[in-house]
Design a protein around this motif. Structure first.
Motif, PDB file in Angstrom:
ATOM      1  N   GLY A   1     -25.077   7.048  29.692  1.00 26.13           N
ATOM      2  CA  GLY A   1     -25.042   6.036  30.747  1.00 26.13           C
ATOM      3  C   GLY A   1     -25.004   4.635  30.188  1.00 26.13           C
ATOM      4  O   GLY A   1     -24.937   4.401  28.973  1.00 26.13           O
TER       5      GLY A   1
ATOM      6  N   THR B   1     -17.379   9.208  34.176  1.00 24.80           N
ATOM      7  CA  THR B   1     -16.244   9.085  35.089  1.00 24.80           C
ATOM      8  C   THR B   1     -15.387   7.885  34.703  1.00 24.80           C
ATOM      9  O   THR B   1     -15.861   6.919  34.095  1.00 24.80           O
ATOM     10  CB  THR B   1     -16.729   8.895  36.539  1.00 24.80           C
ATOM     11  OG1 THR B   1     -17.373   7.622  36.654  1.00 24.80           O
ATOM     12  CG2 THR B   1     -17.700   9.994  36.943  1.00 24.80           C
TER      13      THR B   1
ATOM     14  N   ASN C   1     -26.049   3.118  39.095  1.00 20.89           N
ATOM     15  CA  ASN C   1     -24.836   3.470  39.839  1.00 20.89           C
ATOM     16  C   ASN C   1     -23.572   3.428  38.996  1.00 20.89           C
ATOM     17  O   ASN C   1     -22.474   3.381  39.533  1.00 20.89           O
ATOM     18  CB  ASN C   1     -24.685   2.563  41.059  1.00 20.89           C
ATOM     19  CG  ASN C   1     -24.498   1.098  40.666  1.00 20.89           C
ATOM     20  OD1 ASN C   1     -24.854   0.712  39.556  1.00 20.89           O
ATOM     21  ND2 ASN C   1     -23.960   0.294  41.577  1.00 20.89           N
ATOM     22  N   ILE C   2     -23.725   3.416  37.680  1.00 25.70           N
ATOM     23  CA  ILE C   2     -22.547   3.451  36.807  1.00 25.70           C
ATOM     24  C   ILE C   2     -22.610   4.719  35.965  1.00 25.70           C
ATOM     25  O   ILE C   2     -23.510   4.890  35.153  1.00 25.70           O
ATOM     26  CB  ILE C   2     -22.479   2.196  35.914  1.00 25.70           C
ATOM     27  CG1 ILE C   2     -22.307   0.948  36.796  1.00 25.70           C
ATOM     28  CG2 ILE C   2     -21.355   2.309  34.903  1.00 25.70           C
ATOM     29  CD1 ILE C   2     -22.231  -0.341  36.027  1.00 25.70           C
ATOM     30  N   ASP C   3     -21.644   5.587  36.198  1.00 23.47           N
ATOM     31  CA  ASP C   3     -21.596   6.884  35.530  1.00 23.47           C
ATOM     32  C   ASP C   3     -20.502   6.859  34.464  1.00 23.47           C
ATOM     33  O   ASP C   3     -19.309   6.831  34.791  1.00 23.47           O
ATOM     34  CB  ASP C   3     -21.319   7.983  36.565  1.00 23.47           C
ATOM     35  CG  ASP C   3     -21.348   9.375  35.958  1.00 23.47           C
ATOM     36  OD1 ASP C   3     -21.597   9.485  34.730  1.00 23.47           O
ATOM     37  OD2 ASP C   3     -21.108  10.342  36.699  1.00 23.47           O
ATOM     38  N   LEU C   4     -20.913   6.863  33.207  1.00 23.42           N
ATOM     39  CA  LEU C   4     -19.939   6.795  32.122  1.00 23.42           C
ATOM     40  C   LEU C   4     -19.274   8.135  31.840  1.00 23.42           C
ATOM     41  O   LEU C   4     -18.488   8.252  30.892  1.00 23.42           O
ATOM     42  CB  LEU C   4     -20.594   6.244  30.852  1.00 23.42           C
ATOM     43  CG  LEU C   4     -21.076   4.796  30.933  1.00 23.42           C
ATOM     44  CD1 LEU C   4     -21.532   4.302  29.562  1.00 23.42           C
ATOM     45  CD2 LEU C   4     -19.988   3.880  31.483  1.00 23.42           C
TER      46      LEU C   4
ATOM     47  N   THR D   1     -15.789   0.043  36.063  1.00 20.84           N
ATOM     48  CA  THR D   1     -16.793  -0.913  36.552  1.00 20.84           C
ATOM     49  C   THR D   1     -17.477  -1.624  35.395  1.00 20.84           C
ATOM     50  O   THR D   1     -17.740  -2.827  35.437  1.00 20.84           O
ATOM     51  CB  THR D   1     -17.854  -0.192  37.402  1.00 20.84           C
ATOM     52  OG1 THR D   1     -17.203   0.469  38.483  1.00 20.84           O
ATOM     53  CG2 THR D   1     -18.887  -1.163  37.932  1.00 20.84           C
TER      54      THR D   1
ATOM     55  N   GLY E   1     -16.642   4.774  36.416  1.00 22.25           N
ATOM     56  CA  GLY E   1     -17.785   4.168  35.740  1.00 22.25           C
ATOM     57  C   GLY E   1     -17.355   3.236  34.620  1.00 22.25           C
ATOM     58  O   GLY E   1     -17.864   2.119  34.481  1.00 22.25           O
TER      59      GLY E   1
END
Length: 481
Positions: free
Chosen positions: A144, A95, A90-93, A101, A98
């Motif tokens: 990611g 964005t 659930n962590i989109d690098l 977080t 992301g």
């Protein structure tokens, strides 16, 4: 503001690679104008894990996710170490959210909260002969955040697994560009424990055998220290505790307050442990490369058994549960039995009681040679003794008869024997004959010997009669009182 947040997150992820992975690597230079928008979303990424033993210098070199070209010579590559990589789903690098977080996230937090940080399907592999393992898009890796864990040490005596860490793919280069092929260097401290034996002075059951345990004090990765250091020796049932000493080689001296010894009573069987106290652990922390704990353990041999008495030691480092010990090589002290059977010469069924022998470990003709034991034959003519046979599995001894059975002659000629390691039923058997004392033989009746005895007898009678007559005359001639 978004650019600054992304920059902080990039630094944080780089620090995770350098710090949490225990790679002892410098942080990357500050990123400039880093934004998700300049990441090439279609560019393949890769993660290469390089596994080395912790070098004595404590560092492999300056690393910011790039390949280190000149690894120190004492940083030995470790093959066969398994690593497993999970994507944090659930962590989109790609964005800003992301990166925000990921900024303050740790591997421990990810592992502790699967609901908040769900993980994707893992992929595993083992390091090659060069200590390297690469994961790429063929393994399902894309842009990611990834959790990396060391999941098996292989055959390596690793003190403790590398601390789990997070790594972002790609990594910032520091000039606004990105490194899509990231290299990380999680290091390990290796345990090295060896066992030695010295039974050269032992000959018979009850003698002392000395064992030596040499356990390395590895240089631990940065930010870690010794919290537990235990050497354990479980004695074979045929060994009894005698004494112990502990020393720190190559790093000063130890005192009795630096460690605690647990051992059975003298002469009793059981488990022997050396556990370092807080004071002793501090000395291990400050010990440099090449330091070792040396334990000298003396035992008495209690019984023969099958003739081969093994011994190993186990070291537990930062492992209070005693679940991940590293065992030393096995060494042995070897023993065998010697059995003599004493009989009358010419009749092996006529066994003889009361024959006594001295046992020598060297040729009795050697200057200063002295017996190491004595044995005596019983009612069945037999006598047994258990002897040390040396690391070669056999050893030469000599028997010297010191007393013969009644009515028989002593033969003091040294008898060489070779004793082989094994149980009492495998004893080396030596049969030894005794010559009887010659009987006084009378001559045959009527022979020439009879005439000689007759003449001798008459002579004795005549001598006796003459002596009597002379004595009588002396008494008669003597004046009356």
């Amino acid at each position: 503001m978004r650019t600054k947040s992304i920059t902080r997150a990039a630094r944080r992820l780089s620090a995770l690679v350098a710090g949490v992975a225990l790679a002892a690597l410098a942080l990357p230079a500050a990123a400039h104008d880093v934004a998700p928008g300049n990441i090439d979303a279609d560019r393949p990424v890769s993660l290469t894990i390089h596994k080395y033993e912790q070098p004595g210098t404590g560092t492999l070199g300056n690393n910011n996710g790039a390949l280190i070209e000149d690894v120190p010579a004492d940083a030995r590559a470790l093959a066969g170490v398994e690593f497993t990589v999970w994507p944090v789903k659930n962590i989109d690098l790609l964005t800003v959210a992301g990166w925000d977080t990921a900024e303050d996230l740790t591997a421990a937090e990810v592992m502790a909260d699967a609901g908040a940080y769900p993980l994707g399907a893992p992929v595993s592999g083992v390091t090659g002969a060069d200590g390297a393992l690469t994961f790429d898009r063929l393994d399902g890796l894309g842009i990611g955040l990834y959790l990396v864990r060391e999941t098996h040490p292989g055959s390596n005596p690793i003190v403790q697994p590398a601390v789990p860490f997070l790594v972002g793919l790609p990594q910032p280069e520091g000039d606004g560009s990105w490194n899509y092929d990231v290299h990380v260097y999680p290091k390990n401290a290796l345990s090295d424990v060896t066992k030695g034996v010295d039974d050269s002075a032992a000959v018979v059951i009850g003698d002392v055998v000395d064992w030596t345990v040499r356990s390395a004090v590895p240089v631990l990765p940065e930010s870690t220290r010794y919290t537990d250091y235990v050497i354990q020796d479980v004695l074979d049932s045929r060994l009894g505790f005698d004494s112990i000493s502990v020393a720190l080689e190559g790093a000063g001296t130890l005192t009795g307050s630096d460690y605690a010894v647990s051992a059975p009573a003298k002469g009793a069987n059981g488990e022997v442990t050396v556990e370092f106290t807080e004071a002793g652990l501090g000395k291990l922390d400050s010990a440099g490369p090449g330091a070792a704990v040396v334990v000298n353990l003396s035992t008495v041999v209690l019984a023969l058994g099958d003739g081969v008495i093994p011994n190993t030691a186990t070291v537990f480092i930062n492992d209070p549960s005693r679940s991940n010990g590293h065992e030393s090589n096995q060494v042995q002290t070897k023993w065998g039995a010697l059995r003599i059977v004493k009989h009358a010469q010419g009749d092996q069924a006529a066994t003889l009681e009361g024959a006594e022998f001295d046992v020598y470990a060297v040729d009795p003709s050697t200057s200063g040679a002295a017996p190491v034991a004595s044995i005596r034959s019983g009612a069945d003519g037999a006598a047994s003794i258990e002897l040390q046979t040396g690391q070669a599995h056999t050893r030469d001894y000599w028997l010297v008869e010191t007393r013969a059975p009644a009515g028989y002659l002593v033969d003091a000629t040294p008898i060489p024997v070779t004793v082989t390691a094994g149980a009492l039923t495998d004893a080396t058997v030596v049969t030894i004959a005794n010559e009887q004392v010659p009987a006084f033989a009378l001559p045959a009746t009527g022979g020439i010997g009879t005439l000689a005895f007759t003449v001798l007898g008459l002579g004795l009678v005549l001598v006796g009669a003459g002596a009597y007559a002379a004595a009588r005359r002396q008494r008669l001639a003597a004046p009356a009182v």
